[in-house]
Write a protein that holds these residues in place. Structure first.
Motif, mmCIF file in Angstrom:
data_model
loop_
_atom_site.group_PDB
_atom_site.id
_atom_site.type_symbol
_atom_site.label_atom_id
_atom_site.label_comp_id
_atom_site.label_asym_id
_atom_site.label_seq_id
_atom_site.Cartn_x
_atom_site.Cartn_y
_atom_site.Cartn_z
ATOM 1 N N VAL A 204 -4.717 9.814 -0.901
ATOM 2 C CA VAL A 204 -5.201 8.767 -1.787
ATOM 3 C C VAL A 204 -4.312 7.545 -1.564
ATOM 4 C CG1 VAL A 204 -5.625 8.056 -4.169
ATOM 5 C CG2 VAL A 204 -6.024 10.432 -3.481
ATOM 6 N N TYR A 205 -4.948 6.407 -1.315
ATOM 7 C CA TYR A 205 -4.225 5.166 -1.029
ATOM 8 C C TYR A 205 -4.256 4.271 -2.263
ATOM 9 C CZ TYR A 205 -3.764 6.325 3.877
ATOM 10 O OH TYR A 205 -3.409 6.917 5.072
ATOM 11 N N PHE A 206 -3.071 3.797 -2.647
ATOM 12 C CA PHE A 206 -2.914 2.964 -3.838
ATOM 13 C C PHE A 206 -2.401 1.583 -3.448
ATOM 14 C CE2 PHE A 206 -3.316 6.294 -7.036
ATOM 15 C CZ PHE A 206 -2.980 7.442 -6.328
ATOM 16 N N CYS A 207 -2.902 0.550 -4.098
ATOM 17 C CA CYS A 207 -2.297 -0.766 -3.923
ATOM 18 C C CYS A 207 -1.402 -1.067 -5.116
ATOM 19 C CB CYS A 207 -3.344 -1.855 -3.721
ATOM 20 S SG CYS A 207 -4.364 -2.245 -5.128
ATOM 21 N N ARG A 208 -0.403 -1.899 -4.845
ATOM 22 C CA ARG A 208 0.629 -2.202 -5.835
ATOM 23 C C ARG A 208 1.006 -3.665 -5.744
ATOM 24 N NH1 ARG A 208 6.694 0.520 -5.733
ATOM 25 N NH2 ARG A 208 7.317 -0.007 -7.883
ATOM 26 N N ALA A 209 1.245 -4.261 -6.904
ATOM 27 C CA ALA A 209 1.712 -5.647 -6.981
ATOM 28 C C ALA A 209 3.036 -5.673 -7.726
ATOM 29 C CB ALA A 209 0.684 -6.508 -7.701
ATOM 30 N N THR A 210 4.048 -6.301 -7.147
ATOM 31 C CA THR A 210 5.355 -6.371 -7.791
ATOM 32 C C THR A 210 5.914 -7.794 -7.734
ATOM 33 O OG1 THR A 210 6.456 -5.736 -5.735
ATOM 34 C CG2 THR A 210 5.960 -3.971 -7.286
ATOM 35 N N GLU B 200 4.785 13.699 -2.356
ATOM 36 C CA GLU B 200 5.168 12.511 -3.111
ATOM 37 C C GLU B 200 4.395 11.296 -2.604
ATOM 38 O OE1 GLU B 200 9.770 13.718 -4.260
ATOM 39 O OE2 GLU B 200 9.370 11.996 -2.980
ATOM 40 N N ARG B 201 4.336 10.266 -3.442
ATOM 41 C CA ARG B 201 3.706 9.014 -3.057
ATOM 42 C C ARG B 201 4.661 8.238 -2.156
ATOM 43 N NH1 ARG B 201 0.732 5.557 -7.669
ATOM 44 N NH2 ARG B 201 -0.072 7.677 -7.965
ATOM 45 N N TRP C 272 0.852 -1.175 0.000
ATOM 46 C CA TRP C 272 0.000 0.000 0.000
ATOM 47 C C TRP C 272 0.898 1.238 0.000
ATOM 48 C CZ3 TRP C 272 -5.118 -0.081 -0.738
ATOM 49 C CH2 TRP C 272 -5.819 -1.265 -0.475
ATOM 50 N N HIS C 273 0.508 2.210 -0.790
ATOM 51 C CA HIS C 273 1.192 3.485 -0.869
ATOM 52 C C HIS C 273 0.136 4.578 -0.704
ATOM 53 C CE1 HIS C 273 4.883 1.661 -2.776
ATOM 54 N NE2 HIS C 273 3.977 0.714 -2.923
ATOM 55 N N ARG C 274 0.572 5.772 -0.326
ATOM 56 C CA ARG C 274 -0.372 6.874 -0.232
ATOM 57 C C ARG C 274 0.261 8.167 -0.717
ATOM 58 N NH1 ARG C 274 -0.891 7.443 6.400
ATOM 59 N NH2 ARG C 274 1.196 8.337 6.786
ATOM 60 N N GLN C 275 -0.607 9.042 -1.204
ATOM 61 C CA GLN C 275 -0.158 10.331 -1.713
ATOM 62 C C GLN C 275 -1.103 11.419 -1.240
ATOM 63 O OE1 GLN C 275 0.405 10.481 -5.983
ATOM 64 N NE2 GLN C 275 1.830 12.178 -5.789
ATOM 65 N N ALA C 276 -0.568 12.325 -0.433
ATOM 66 C CA ALA C 276 -1.332 13.478 0.034
ATOM 67 C C ALA C 276 -1.185 14.604 -0.987
ATOM 68 C CB ALA C 276 -0.831 13.912 1.400
ATOM 69 N N PRO C 277 -2.128 15.554 -1.008
ATOM 70 C CA PRO C 277 -2.047 16.658 -1.974
ATOM 71 C C PRO C 277 -0.720 17.404 -1.879
ATOM 72 C CG PRO C 277 -4.177 16.625 -0.908
ATOM 73 C CD PRO C 277 -3.340 15.611 -0.196
#
Length: 120
Positions: free
Chosen positions: A95-101, A44-45, A36-41
C-alpha cells in the motif's frame, strides 16, 4: 479541511509501469515537502521517495530499492504529486501512502493509501 487523496494504484505484471497521483487540498501545497511511503503486509512503513518544497528547490531523493526505476514529481499549480513507477517487481507490492510535512510548523498529513500489486 486537509485532504491527500492517492489514485492510480492497481494490478500490474512484473516489468510493467504505474503512475500514482496524490491530490492535495486544504493547505499551501508548494510550501510542503512531499513524500511517498509504502507498507507491505506484515512489514513496517518505509520511505520510498521525497521531493522538497519549492523553497527547498524541489529536490528529489529515493530509497536505494527504487532508485533508477521510480520518479517522483510535483505540479504545484495542480497541488498534485506523482510517482512514476517503472520496471515494477513483485517486491514493490504494497500500500502506497503520500505524506505532506512542514518542519517549522511540525505539520504532518497522510493520505489513505493506494494498493499496488505486482504479480503475473
Amino acid at each position: 479541511q486537509v485532504q491527500l487523496v492517492e489514485s492510480g494504484g492497481g494490478l500490474v505484471q512484473p516489468g510493467g509501469s504505474l503512475r500514482l497521483s496524490c491530490a492535495a487540498s486544504g493547505f499551501t501545497f508548494s510550501t510542503y515537502t512531499m513524500s511517498w511511503h509504502r507498507q507491505a503486509p506484515g512489514k513496517e512503513r518505509d520511505l520510498v521517495a521525497t521531493i522538497t518544497s519549492v523553497s527547498g528547490g524541489s529536490r528529489a531523493f529515493y530509497a536505494d530499492s527504487v532508485k533508477g526505476r521510480f520518479t517522483i514529481s510535483r505540479d504545484n499549480a495542480k497541488s498534485t504529486m506523482y510517482l512514476q513507477m517503472d520496471s515494477l517487481k513483485p517486491e514493490d507490492t504494497a500500500v502506497y501512502f503520500c505524506r505532506a510535512t512542514q518542519s517549522w510548523t511540525k505539520t504532518d498529513y497522510w493520505g489513505q493509501g493506494a494498493q499496488v500489486t505486482v504479480s503475473s
